[in-house]
Design an enzyme around this catalytic site. Structure first.
Site, PDB file in Angstrom:
ATOM      1  N   LYS A  97      10.729  10.414  11.476  1.00  0.00           N
ATOM      2  CA  LYS A  97      10.131   9.076  11.405  1.00  0.00           C
ATOM      3  C   LYS A  97      11.133   7.986  11.774  1.00  0.00           C
ATOM      4  CE  LYS A  97       6.495   9.790   7.960  1.00  0.00           C
ATOM      5  NZ  LYS A  97       5.890   9.219   6.751  1.00  0.00           N
ATOM      6  N   GLU A  99       4.305   7.333   2.727  1.00  0.00           N
ATOM      7  CA  GLU A  99       5.133   6.151   2.973  1.00  0.00           C
ATOM      8  C   GLU A  99       4.674   5.017   2.069  1.00  0.00           C
ATOM      9  OE1 GLU A  99       4.661   5.070   7.054  1.00  0.00           O
ATOM     10  OE2 GLU A  99       2.510   4.688   6.879  1.00  0.00           O
ATOM     11  N   GLU A 107       5.838   0.866  11.771  1.00  0.00           N
ATOM     12  CA  GLU A 107       4.533   0.949  11.126  1.00  0.00           C
ATOM     13  C   GLU A 107       3.462   0.946  12.208  1.00  0.00           C
ATOM     14  OE1 GLU A 107       4.470   1.506   8.044  1.00  0.00           O
ATOM     15  OE2 GLU A 107       6.485   0.912   7.475  1.00  0.00           O
ATOM     16  N   GLY A 108       2.230   1.318  11.809  1.00  0.00           N
ATOM     17  CA  GLY A 108       1.087   1.115  12.693  1.00  0.00           C
ATOM     18  C   GLY A 108       0.552   2.350  13.380  1.00  0.00           C
ATOM     19  N   SER A 137      -3.394  -2.673   6.074  1.00  0.00           N
ATOM     20  CA  SER A 137      -4.722  -2.891   6.642  1.00  0.00           C
ATOM     21  C   SER A 137      -5.786  -2.022   5.981  1.00  0.00           C
ATOM     22  CB  SER A 137      -4.696  -2.606   8.149  1.00  0.00           C
ATOM     23  OG  SER A 137      -4.318  -1.274   8.387  1.00  0.00           O
ATOM     24  N   ARG A 149       0.856  -1.194   0.000  1.00  0.00           N
ATOM     25  CA  ARG A 149       0.000   0.000   0.000  1.00  0.00           C
ATOM     26  C   ARG A 149       0.890   1.241   0.000  1.00  0.00           C
ATOM     27  NH1 ARG A 149      -2.891   0.607   5.150  1.00  0.00           N
ATOM     28  NH2 ARG A 149      -1.417   2.289   5.564  1.00  0.00           N
ATOM     29  N   ASN A 157       4.163   0.852   2.259  1.00  0.00           N
ATOM     30  CA  ASN A 157       4.013  -0.227   3.241  1.00  0.00           C
ATOM     31  C   ASN A 157       4.140  -1.583   2.562  1.00  0.00           C
ATOM     32  OD1 ASN A 157       2.849   1.492   5.653  1.00  0.00           O
ATOM     33  ND2 ASN A 157       1.728   2.116   3.827  1.00  0.00           N
ATOM     34  N   LYS A 168      11.797   2.805   6.451  1.00  0.00           N
ATOM     35  CA  LYS A 168      11.796   4.234   6.121  1.00  0.00           C
ATOM     36  C   LYS A 168      13.130   4.649   5.497  1.00  0.00           C
ATOM     37  CE  LYS A 168       7.678   5.098   7.796  1.00  0.00           C
ATOM     38  NZ  LYS A 168       7.317   3.704   8.150  1.00  0.00           N
ATOM     39  N   ARG A 177      -8.193   7.456   4.547  1.00  0.00           N
ATOM     40  CA  ARG A 177      -8.281   7.642   5.998  1.00  0.00           C
ATOM     41  C   ARG A 177      -8.230   9.133   6.282  1.00  0.00           C
ATOM     42  NH1 ARG A 177      -3.133   4.483   7.658  1.00  0.00           N
ATOM     43  NH2 ARG A 177      -2.580   5.341   5.623  1.00  0.00           N
TER      44      ARG A 177
END
Length: 498
Positions: free
Chosen positions: A388, A148, A392-393, A155, A124, A150, A328, A474
């Site tokens: 950063k 970013e 993740e998350g 998710s 993603r 992923n 990253k 989002r």
């Protein structure tokens, strides 16, 4: 670019009806999460925006169009073990507890023996619309910039499909009322549930083609590796159901700490077949919906399980190297045009320019010349940047004026574990967020995620499948720096294209 006046203004009675309809539709269609009390207690509707958020059609289409190029880029990076190892050399030391442990696990697995050449990427790429006030041309002043990329446990592919269906239903059924009439025909539905399942099915079929079912075992299956007490279970279950409904493929779920208890390795023709023992099924694909954060490895038992799975002959999504390619630090290095050309030698100039156009300035925080520039910028102009780590998350980044104070808490030799990223300047508009039945109103920032699946053969770098498979929006209130939905910062949204 002039954004539409937003959001619509229904009457108090209409607003109550809209909110009740959202909650009923969400629970009736699986747009839901478990409550903190867990399974067997109750579920709650996922946090969502009341209205789809405005998003420029040109930026939306650009993000979709460049996804397969990004898929190929990261597949090629993960295949170049020597380059990847060198690029992460310092980070594996500075971030030893996670990036370092992932790399150590790869080394252990390689020593034991990695036999499966096929790799499945379920990726993603995340973007925010950027407004450049220095540009006079309206179209040039607005572009998408990558936040970013992923490579593990991406998710909300399922719930994004659901919320886009929800918003389209509310608009087309006149539930929104007269004030939102302009939304009809301007929403889009993400096909990411079936798209992600299709990617898993491609890998499953390729495994089945090359591996006859072990004699005495029931069938070949997909194994989801999940977190204990997962609240976002429905986002994962919808993919499982799509796999079964569209392909007849069965999936099972195992936590990392139970991998050794519920599976075994069976040597067959020189490879270690992975067997799910409760049903005597052969595992064709291991799909990680956990393993992306240090908290997923509380003991050495979980790290051991990761090595164990890596040495099995099942196709992994992702392999350890593919997960490492999403660090990253790698994202920062891959903003360099010549480096990208090295990994995408066959891409057209147009594809490369589309990809490069999505980047903002990214700096290392080490002692290289660019790193020293970044250290100065972080101290003198922190309001322009986000710091950063290799995580993740959601909930891990350090923003703006908080950066200098945070750096003071760390020894300077640890700064190299971070990257410094130019802040993207999103447009301002308002929306309403519905979370656990409560309405929150204010300015919001939206982040578009585009999903991609790619299957390739690491032994010859041949790509067998490469597709863009849907999208996610989002949103978060502008008062919140972080945007992770599962971490409690944001909500799921969909697009009003204009």
């Amino acid at each position: 670019m002039v954004y539409p006046s937003y959001p619509p203004q229904p009457s108090e009675k209409e607003e109550s009806f809209i909110n009740d309809t959202i909650i009923d539709w969400s629970l009736g269609n699986g747009l839901a999460m478990l409550t903190p009390e867990g399974k067997g207690v109750t579920a709650v509707h996922a946090p969502v925006t009341v209205y789809p958020s405005p998003f420029p059609r040109s930026g939306f289409e650009s993000a979709l169009n460049v996804q397969t190029t990004f898929n190929e880029l990261y597949a090629n990076v993960s295949d170049n073990t020597e380059w990847l190892t060198e690029a992460l050399k310092d980070v594996t030391v500075l971030d030893h507890d996670f990036t370092g442990k992932l790399y150590e696990s790869y080394v252990k697995a390689k020593e034991i023996g990695i036999t499966q050449p096929l790799s499945l990427g379920i990726f993603r790429s995340d973007y925010i619309v950027n407004e450049d006030g220095s540009k006079t041309n309206e179209e040039d002043s607005v572009s998408i910039k990558q936040v970013e990329f992923n490579t593990v446990s991406v998710s909300f592919g399922s719930l994004s499909s659901k919320v886009s269906q929800l918003h389209t239903y509310l608009a087309d059924s006149d539930t929104y009322g007269p004030s939102a009439e302009f939304l009809k025909g301007k929403t889009a539905i993400s096909k990411s549930i079936d798209g992600l399942a299709d990617g898993l099915a491609v890998a499953y079929k390729e495994y089945a083609k090359n591996n006859v079912l072990v004699s005495g075992y029931s069938k070949q299956v997909v194994l989801f590796i999940v977190q204990p007490g997962e609240r976002n279970v429905f986002d994962q279950r919808h993919i499982e159901y799509s796999l079964y409904n569209n392909y007849g493929i069965t999936s099972y779920r195992v936590t990392l700490d139970n991998v050794r208890l519920e599976t075994k390795l069976l040597e067959t023709n020189g490879v270690q077949k992975l067997i799910y023992t409760p049903t005597n099924a052969e595992v064709s694909v291991v799909y990680y919906r956990s393993g992306y954060a240090p908290t997923d490895y509380p003991t050495e038992e979980e790290w051991d399980a990761r090595v164990y799975l890596e040495t099995s002959h099942a196709i992994k999504s992702p392999t350890l190297l593919t997960q490492l390619s999403g660090a990253k630090k790698i994202q920062q290095i891959l903003t360099d045009k010549e480096t990208i050309r090295k990994f995408l030698p066959n891409s057209t100039p147009q594809n490369l320019e589309q990809l490069l156009a999505t980047f903002v300035d990214l700096y290392p925080m080490d002692t290289s010349p660019n790193g020293l520039i970044a250290r100065k910028l972080a101290q003198e102009q922190p309001e322009k940047f986000v710091l950063k780590p290799q995580r993740e998350g959601g909930g891990n980044n350090v923003y703006k004026e908080n950066i200098p104070g945070f750096l003071k808490t760390l020894p300077e030799e640890q700064w190299g574990a971070y990257i410094l990223m130019e802040l993207i300047k999103p447009p301002e508009f308002k929306n309403k967020i519905l979370r656990a039945g409560e309405i929150y109103f204010g300015g919001v920032i939206s982040e578009l995620g585009v999903f991609g699946t790619i299957l390739w053969d690491s032994s010859n770098s041949k790509i067998l499948h490469n597709e863009q498979v849907g999208w996610l929006l989002r949103s978060k209130l502008q008062s919140s720096n972080e945007g992770g939905v599962a971490a409690g910062f944001g909500c799921i949204d969909s697009v009003y294209l204009f």
